[in-house]
Design a protein around this motif. Sequence first.
Motif, PDB file in Angstrom:
ATOM      1  N   LEU A  34     -16.150  47.898  20.783  1.00  0.00           N
ATOM      2  CA  LEU A  34     -14.996  47.893  21.680  1.00  0.00           C
ATOM      3  C   LEU A  34     -15.287  48.674  22.958  1.00  0.00           C
ATOM      4  N   LEU A  35     -14.874  48.097  24.103  1.00  0.00           N
ATOM      5  CA  LEU A  35     -15.157  48.754  25.391  1.00  0.00           C
ATOM      6  C   LEU A  35     -13.907  49.321  26.058  1.00  0.00           C
ATOM      7  N   GLY A  36     -12.734  48.880  25.656  1.00  0.00           N
ATOM      8  CA  GLY A  36     -11.485  49.353  26.295  1.00  0.00           C
ATOM      9  C   GLY A  36     -10.393  48.328  26.084  1.00  0.00           C
ATOM     10  N   ILE A  37      -9.339  48.398  26.903  1.00  0.00           N
ATOM     11  CA  ILE A  37      -8.279  47.402  26.720  1.00  0.00           C
ATOM     12  C   ILE A  37      -8.588  46.172  27.580  1.00  0.00           C
ATOM     13  N   MET A  38      -8.112  45.030  27.121  1.00  0.00           N
ATOM     14  CA  MET A  38      -8.408  43.799  27.870  1.00  0.00           C
ATOM     15  C   MET A  38      -7.534  43.724  29.122  1.00  0.00           C
ATOM     16  N   SER A  39      -8.032  42.982  30.111  1.00  0.00           N
ATOM     17  CA  SER A  39      -7.283  42.895  31.366  1.00  0.00           C
ATOM     18  C   SER A  39      -6.164  41.855  31.291  1.00  0.00           C
ATOM     19  N   GLY A  40      -6.317  40.871  30.399  1.00  0.00           N
ATOM     20  CA  GLY A  40      -5.309  39.811  30.312  1.00  0.00           C
ATOM     21  C   GLY A  40      -5.442  38.801  31.437  1.00  0.00           C
ATOM     22  N   ASP A  41      -6.496  38.914  32.222  1.00  0.00           N
ATOM     23  CA  ASP A  41      -6.694  38.034  33.375  1.00  0.00           C
ATOM     24  C   ASP A  41      -7.911  37.160  33.106  1.00  0.00           C
ATOM     25  N   ASN A  42      -7.683  35.857  32.885  1.00  0.00           N
ATOM     26  CA  ASN A  42      -8.840  35.011  32.568  1.00  0.00           C
ATOM     27  C   ASN A  42      -9.656  34.657  33.811  1.00  0.00           C
ATOM     28  N   MET A  43      -9.317  35.251  34.945  1.00  0.00           N
ATOM     29  CA  MET A  43     -10.085  35.007  36.167  1.00  0.00           C
ATOM     30  C   MET A  43     -11.167  36.037  36.404  1.00  0.00           C
ATOM     31  N   ASP A  44     -11.021  37.227  35.782  1.00  0.00           N
ATOM     32  CA  ASP A  44     -11.967  38.270  36.142  1.00  0.00           C
ATOM     33  C   ASP A  44     -13.230  38.221  35.278  1.00  0.00           C
ATOM     34  N   ALA A  45     -13.331  37.186  34.402  1.00  0.00           N
ATOM     35  CA  ALA A  45     -14.527  36.971  33.582  1.00  0.00           C
ATOM     36  C   ALA A  45     -15.022  38.269  32.950  1.00  0.00           C
ATOM     37  N   SER A  46     -14.110  38.993  32.323  1.00  0.00           N
ATOM     38  CA  SER A  46     -14.536  40.228  31.657  1.00  0.00           C
ATOM     39  C   SER A  46     -14.227  40.128  30.170  1.00  0.00           C
ATOM     40  N   MET A  47     -14.903  40.961  29.393  1.00  0.00           N
ATOM     41  CA  MET A  47     -14.625  41.043  27.951  1.00  0.00           C
ATOM     42  C   MET A  47     -14.456  42.516  27.612  1.00  0.00           C
ATOM     43  N   ASN A  48     -13.572  42.807  26.644  1.00  0.00           N
ATOM     44  CA  ASN A  48     -13.382  44.214  26.315  1.00  0.00           C
ATOM     45  C   ASN A  48     -14.128  44.621  25.048  1.00  0.00           C
ATOM     46  N   PHE A  49     -15.126  43.801  24.680  1.00  0.00           N
ATOM     47  CA  PHE A  49     -16.027  44.205  23.593  1.00  0.00           C
ATOM     48  C   PHE A  49     -17.417  43.647  23.877  1.00  0.00           C
ATOM     49  N   ILE A  50     -18.398  44.142  23.142  1.00  0.00           N
ATOM     50  CA  ILE A  50     -19.781  43.685  23.374  1.00  0.00           C
ATOM     51  C   ILE A  50     -19.997  42.399  22.571  1.00  0.00           C
ATOM     52  N   PRO A  51     -20.253  41.286  23.255  1.00  0.00           N
ATOM     53  CA  PRO A  51     -20.411  40.013  22.528  1.00  0.00           C
ATOM     54  C   PRO A  51     -21.792  39.891  21.891  1.00  0.00           C
ATOM     55  N   LYS A  52     -21.929  38.907  20.992  1.00  0.00           N
ATOM     56  CA  LYS A  52     -23.239  38.682  20.345  1.00  0.00           C
ATOM     57  C   LYS A  52     -24.193  37.998  21.325  1.00  0.00           C
ATOM     58  N   MET A  53     -23.692  36.980  22.025  1.00  0.00           N
ATOM     59  CA  MET A  53     -24.525  36.336  23.049  1.00  0.00           C
ATOM     60  C   MET A  53     -24.563  37.299  24.239  1.00  0.00           C
ATOM     61  N   SER A  54     -25.618  37.242  25.054  1.00  0.00           N
ATOM     62  CA  SER A  54     -25.630  38.209  26.158  1.00  0.00           C
ATOM     63  C   SER A  54     -24.449  37.928  27.103  1.00  0.00           C
ATOM     64  N   PHE A  55     -23.866  38.994  27.631  1.00  0.00           N
ATOM     65  CA  PHE A  55     -22.679  38.823  28.473  1.00  0.00           C
ATOM     66  C   PHE A  55     -22.993  37.946  29.678  1.00  0.00           C
ATOM     67  N   HIS A  56     -24.216  38.089  30.238  1.00  0.00           N
ATOM     68  CA  HIS A  56     -24.560  37.294  31.419  1.00  0.00           C
ATOM     69  C   HIS A  56     -24.612  35.808  31.083  1.00  0.00           C
ATOM     70  N   GLN A  57     -25.162  35.502  29.906  1.00  0.00           N
ATOM     71  CA  GLN A  57     -25.200  34.096  29.491  1.00  0.00           C
ATOM     72  C   GLN A  57     -23.777  33.558  29.337  1.00  0.00           C
ATOM     73  N   LEU A  58     -22.933  34.385  28.735  1.00  0.00           N
ATOM     74  CA  LEU A  58     -21.550  33.961  28.521  1.00  0.00           C
ATOM     75  C   LEU A  58     -20.827  33.750  29.842  1.00  0.00           C
ATOM     76  N   LYS A  59     -21.019  34.714  30.732  1.00  0.00           N
ATOM     77  CA  LYS A  59     -20.315  34.626  32.015  1.00  0.00           C
ATOM     78  C   LYS A  59     -20.797  33.405  32.817  1.00  0.00           C
ATOM     79  N   ASP A  60     -22.115  33.191  32.801  1.00  0.00           N
ATOM     80  CA  ASP A  60     -22.646  32.015  33.522  1.00  0.00           C
ATOM     81  C   ASP A  60     -22.111  30.724  32.920  1.00  0.00           C
ATOM     82  N   GLY A  61     -22.134  30.684  31.579  1.00  0.00           N
ATOM     83  CA  GLY A  61     -21.661  29.477  30.895  1.00  0.00           C
ATOM     84  C   GLY A  61     -20.184  29.242  31.141  1.00  0.00           C
ATOM     85  N   TYR A  62     -19.418  30.318  31.115  1.00  0.00           N
ATOM     86  CA  TYR A  62     -17.965  30.227  31.347  1.00  0.00           C
ATOM     87  C   TYR A  62     -17.686  29.707  32.764  1.00  0.00           C
TER      88      TYR A  62
END
Length: 493
Positions: free
Chosen positions: A370-398
């Motif tokens: 866990l990294l903190g509270i979520m922003s609730g904004d699906n535009m800021d491409a952020s996650m509030n926990f550490i994902p299994k796939m690399s975050f950069h891969q996820l963000k690019d794919g998203y």
Amino acid sequence: MKILLVQPRTPATFWSFHHAVRFVGKKASQPPLGLLTVAAMLPKDWHLKLVDMNVSRLRDKDLRFADYVFLTGMNIHFECMKDVIHRCHLTGTKVVLGGPLCTLDPGLFEGVDHYILNEAEQTLPQFVADVQNGTPCKVYTSNEFPSLAKTPVPMWSLINLKKYASMVMQYSRGCPYNCEFCGISRLNGHVPRTKQSENVVAELDALYSAGWRGGVFIVDDNFIGNRKKLKQHTLPAIQSWMKARHYPFKFMTEVSINLADDAQLQQQMVQAGFDSVFIGIETPSDDGLSECGKKQNQHRDLVQSVKTLQHSGLVVSAGFIVGFDSDPLDIFDRQIRFIQESGIATAMVGLLNAPTGTQLYSRMKKEHRLLGIMSGDNMDASMNFIPKMSFHQLKDGYNRILRTIYSPRAYFLRVKTLLRDYRLPAHFPIKLRMHDIRAFVLALWILGIVERGRAYFWKLVIYCMFTCPKKLPLAVTLAIYGFHFRCVTNSLS
Ligand code: SF4
């Protein structure tokens, strides 16, 4: 007692429809139903004022006027809520905080004078009584889920309905399902609580008397949580009310995908005036669905379920998520394929986040991710926990999903797929109002002349005029939504 009810500002996101509402000359998509309902629970001799920061400015003069400021909000409003609390301190006004975000995590805010947690029907009356006795406590909370028989008709007189694109009402609270990322069952319980038909009719009457005609979003957690009651009482009551007044409203609501298994319920909803539903589809990956506990979506042909609903007369919009632990590298292409095939024009895609108080939040905490509270904004491409796939891969794919599905070519192709599969209900009269004509003219100008994807817009209009002219209003409405989604997507980093 002087009360100021404040709805915080919602930033421009996919959900806000900021860029779409201006086509119809409105300031926001929906009014603040929670505060309007709370207002109706307060003593009649209290002086009330409501400021919705999405349609008007919150002035210090407004804050100074009040003995108490009633503030609510969700994750997306966190920063604005903090700012309002700060301004209340500067003006010396007491803050009363309620609503979903502070119920799930009251510790998020500093400087709050009183917390009205959980459901106001249960906790607000004691606060009111204590204020009247001059002894209000700091926190009011309850473990009970109150009957919705106690819920009054919202106080519509506090707002100007003309500033909103759609109205809102609530029929039920609670959801029988248990998705790992969702806080609904903790907030509202597993057993759906519903209003009686006479209460629903009273709410329809109130909106009708206030002069409203047009869309009404029934903002339930899952409208079909209690199907028996819907079929036997609620939908027949809504249908006869609507028929007697020549269908003044069009309803939209949130349902689970298993509505597709119940032809009678679909038919009754359409007969009662429902023209669209929002569904949490989340992912075409069975592993992802299993991981988040979305059982109702598993082991079924999801595309076929969507088509069944479209064919019954319900336009389907849906939510999609990437970022599950089990997501394979090809999940982005699979999501794009699914969204295109199903003809879901309004596809809300987000990165998985762990809302405060959910099972996912607890799991991420336990796994030290866990990294903190979520922003609730699906535009800021952020996650509030550490994902299994690399975050950069996820963000690019998203970002790739969004840029693909909201590119003019893919979007208009999807709308065409929907128009082909959607059956327009015969009983529903097509009524065009001044703001619809304004939206049509603006759409011709902005989407047909100014925008880069104008060729696709004209292809859609021509297709519609020659094959299904009665669906033209729907095609233009969806084209306007597409413009909003493109504007939002283009602003992504
Ligand atoms: S079906 Fe929807 S409302 Fe119900 S638990 Fe799942 S995400 Fe939440």
